[in-house]
Design a protein around this motif. Structure first.
Motif, mmCIF file in Angstrom:
data_model
loop_
_atom_site.group_PDB
_atom_site.id
_atom_site.type_symbol
_atom_site.label_atom_id
_atom_site.label_comp_id
_atom_site.label_asym_id
_atom_site.label_seq_id
_atom_site.Cartn_x
_atom_site.Cartn_y
_atom_site.Cartn_z
ATOM 1 N N SER A 175 0.855 -1.508 -0.051
ATOM 2 C CA SER A 175 0.039 -0.039 0.000
ATOM 3 C C SER A 175 0.918 1.351 -0.085
ATOM 4 O O SER A 175 2.082 1.222 -0.019
ATOM 5 C CB SER A 175 -0.777 -0.051 1.282
ATOM 6 O OG SER A 175 -1.822 1.053 1.264
ATOM 7 N N TYR A 212 -2.221 -2.576 -4.062
ATOM 8 C CA TYR A 212 -3.187 -1.812 -3.115
ATOM 9 C C TYR A 212 -2.804 -0.357 -3.349
ATOM 10 O O TYR A 212 -3.469 0.626 -2.647
ATOM 11 C CB TYR A 212 -3.600 -2.259 -2.147
ATOM 12 C CG TYR A 212 -3.877 -3.828 -2.027
ATOM 13 C CD1 TYR A 212 -5.302 -4.101 -2.336
ATOM 14 C CD2 TYR A 212 -3.116 -4.630 -1.398
ATOM 15 C CE1 TYR A 212 -5.567 -5.478 -2.376
ATOM 16 C CE2 TYR A 212 -3.258 -6.162 -1.539
ATOM 17 C CZ TYR A 212 -4.437 -6.473 -1.761
ATOM 18 O OH TYR A 212 -4.909 -7.853 -1.957
ATOM 19 N N GLN A 272 -2.362 1.573 -6.690
ATOM 20 C CA GLN A 272 -2.773 2.455 -7.807
ATOM 21 C C GLN A 272 -4.443 2.522 -7.834
ATOM 22 O O GLN A 272 -5.036 3.561 -8.018
ATOM 23 C CB GLN A 272 -2.545 1.696 -9.234
ATOM 24 C CG GLN A 272 -0.913 1.746 -9.458
ATOM 25 C CD GLN A 272 -0.659 1.457 -10.849
ATOM 26 O OE1 GLN A 272 -0.824 2.195 -11.882
ATOM 27 N NE2 GLN A 272 0.052 0.320 -11.149
ATOM 28 N N ASP A 273 -5.186 1.144 -7.435
ATOM 29 C CA ASP A 273 -6.601 1.426 -7.473
ATOM 30 C C ASP A 273 -7.004 2.482 -6.332
ATOM 31 O O ASP A 273 -8.077 3.119 -6.482
ATOM 32 C CB ASP A 273 -7.263 0.048 -7.023
ATOM 33 C CG ASP A 273 -6.912 -0.746 -8.525
ATOM 34 O OD1 ASP A 273 -6.764 -0.460 -9.531
ATOM 35 O OD2 ASP A 273 -7.351 -2.232 -8.102
ATOM 36 N N PHE A 274 -6.284 2.184 -5.142
ATOM 37 C CA PHE A 274 -6.689 3.244 -4.085
ATOM 38 C C PHE A 274 -6.757 4.717 -4.238
ATOM 39 O O PHE A 274 -7.504 5.739 -4.264
ATOM 40 C CB PHE A 274 -5.778 2.811 -2.778
ATOM 41 C CG PHE A 274 -5.921 4.073 -1.577
ATOM 42 C CD1 PHE A 274 -7.220 4.112 -0.796
ATOM 43 C CD2 PHE A 274 -5.154 4.854 -1.446
ATOM 44 C CE1 PHE A 274 -7.401 5.023 -0.040
ATOM 45 C CE2 PHE A 274 -5.182 5.816 -0.670
ATOM 46 C CZ PHE A 274 -6.233 5.984 0.012
ATOM 47 N N ARG A 318 -6.310 5.814 -7.471
ATOM 48 C CA ARG A 318 -7.304 6.350 -8.406
ATOM 49 C C ARG A 318 -8.579 6.704 -8.154
ATOM 50 O O ARG A 318 -9.218 7.495 -8.259
ATOM 51 C CB ARG A 318 -7.399 5.051 -9.589
ATOM 52 C CG ARG A 318 -8.160 5.332 -10.726
ATOM 53 C CD ARG A 318 -8.104 4.352 -11.983
ATOM 54 N NE ARG A 318 -6.533 3.919 -12.409
ATOM 55 C CZ ARG A 318 -5.928 3.054 -12.195
ATOM 56 N NH1 ARG A 318 -6.296 2.055 -11.510
ATOM 57 N NH2 ARG A 318 -4.492 2.921 -12.715
ATOM 58 N N GLN A 319 -9.014 5.778 -6.908
ATOM 59 C CA GLN A 319 -10.264 6.095 -6.325
ATOM 60 C C GLN A 319 -10.305 7.342 -5.515
ATOM 61 O O GLN A 319 -11.105 8.366 -5.605
ATOM 62 C CB GLN A 319 -11.019 4.928 -5.557
ATOM 63 C CG GLN A 319 -12.211 5.250 -4.862
ATOM 64 C CD GLN A 319 -13.094 5.498 -5.726
ATOM 65 O OE1 GLN A 319 -13.433 5.319 -6.860
ATOM 66 N NE2 GLN A 319 -14.108 6.561 -5.223
ATOM 67 N N ALA A 320 -9.274 7.439 -4.712
ATOM 68 C CA ALA A 320 -9.215 8.774 -3.737
ATOM 69 C C ALA A 320 -8.917 9.876 -4.512
ATOM 70 O O ALA A 320 -9.630 10.868 -4.169
ATOM 71 C CB ALA A 320 -8.124 8.228 -2.499
ATOM 72 N N GLY A 341 -8.804 10.445 -7.776
ATOM 73 C CA GLY A 341 -9.541 10.783 -9.118
ATOM 74 C C GLY A 341 -11.190 10.602 -8.797
ATOM 75 O O GLY A 341 -11.772 11.728 -8.972
ATOM 76 N N GLY A 342 -11.613 9.509 -8.220
ATOM 77 C CA GLY A 342 -12.877 9.400 -7.823
ATOM 78 C C GLY A 342 -13.440 10.515 -6.902
ATOM 79 O O GLY A 342 -14.566 11.173 -6.879
ATOM 80 N N ALA A 343 -12.811 10.436 -5.713
ATOM 81 C CA ALA A 343 -13.170 11.405 -4.565
ATOM 82 C C ALA A 343 -13.041 12.742 -4.909
ATOM 83 O O ALA A 343 -13.853 13.768 -4.724
ATOM 84 C CB ALA A 343 -12.806 11.031 -3.160
#
Length: 216
Positions: free
Chosen positions: A100, A152, A154-156, A158-160, A162-164
């Motif tokens: 992470s 854990y 890139q996906d995290f 990308r979401q934190a 980019g998404g949030a």
């Protein structure tokens, strides 16, 4: 004048692979954009404290209605958020530690997440900004490798991010960084060297591209 927010997190100082890549990006950025501004944080040398309840809940109170205690509790968060808001481009080092991100980067993220300001419904003050993430790792987590599925980072992010927060996220991934020092990985040294070369080139290319976009 455009502003770059440059954040390093590696514990490895001059031996850090992520720092080498962020340094290449920054050097190119400053060369291409000499009138620009750089805000720098080294979260290993000067880590942020973990987010505490008083600073967290102060973020849900309108600034005009905060008590003196709430203003004091939120002051550091406000400083860190303002740095990100002032930036046109964010350059973040996120080496993989135990699958992470470094805890120092997580602390930074916790301070930056402010519902009703940088995150949540309504206007997100960081939305649309470009973010370049350098995520180095000792092995490889590509499809077909034994470690595939255990990344854990890139996906995290990308979401934190980019998404949030709404940032436009690009990843640069120097991998196999332990190959030169682990005898069992000796056969992978050429792949490590290629990855390092590609990562440094990508950093310079992205820096040139973003500096040109912002100068236009």
């Amino acid at each position: 004048m455009a502003t770059l927010l440059h954040i390093d997190t590696s514990i490895n100082g001059d031996n850090s692979h992520s720092r080498a890549v962020t340094a290449a990006f920054r050097a190119t950025w400053e060369r291409e954009h000499p009138e620009g501004t750089v805000i720098y944080r080294d979260l290993d040398a000067d880590p942020l404290p973990h987010l505490r309840a008083d600073a967290f809940y102060a973020g849900f109170t309108d600034p005009a209605d905060r008590t003196a205690e709430e203003r004091a509790a939120f002051a550091l968060r406000d400083e860190v958020i303002a740095e990100a808001e002032a930036a046109d481009v964010l350059l973040l080092a996120a080496p993989m530690y135990n699958f992470s991100i470094p805890s120092t980067l997580k602390a930074w993220l916790d301070h930056v997440f402010a519902m009703g300001r940088t995150a949540g419904a309504g206007t997100r003050t960081l939305a649309g900004k470009r973010a370049v993430i350098v995520t180095s790792r000792g092995g490889s987590y590509r499809e077909g490798t034994p470690n595939h599925g255990s990344d854990y980072v890139q996906d995290f992010l990308r979401q934190a991010l980019g998404g949030a927060l709404g940032l436009d996220v690009t990843f640069i991934v120097p991998e196999l960084t332990m190959a030169p020092t682990v005898p069992a990985m000796a056969d992978l040294v050429p792949l490590y060297e290629a990855s390092r070369t590609d990562s440094l080139a990508a950093a310079e290319s992205h820096a040139k591209e973003l500096a040109a976009e912002l100068a236009a």
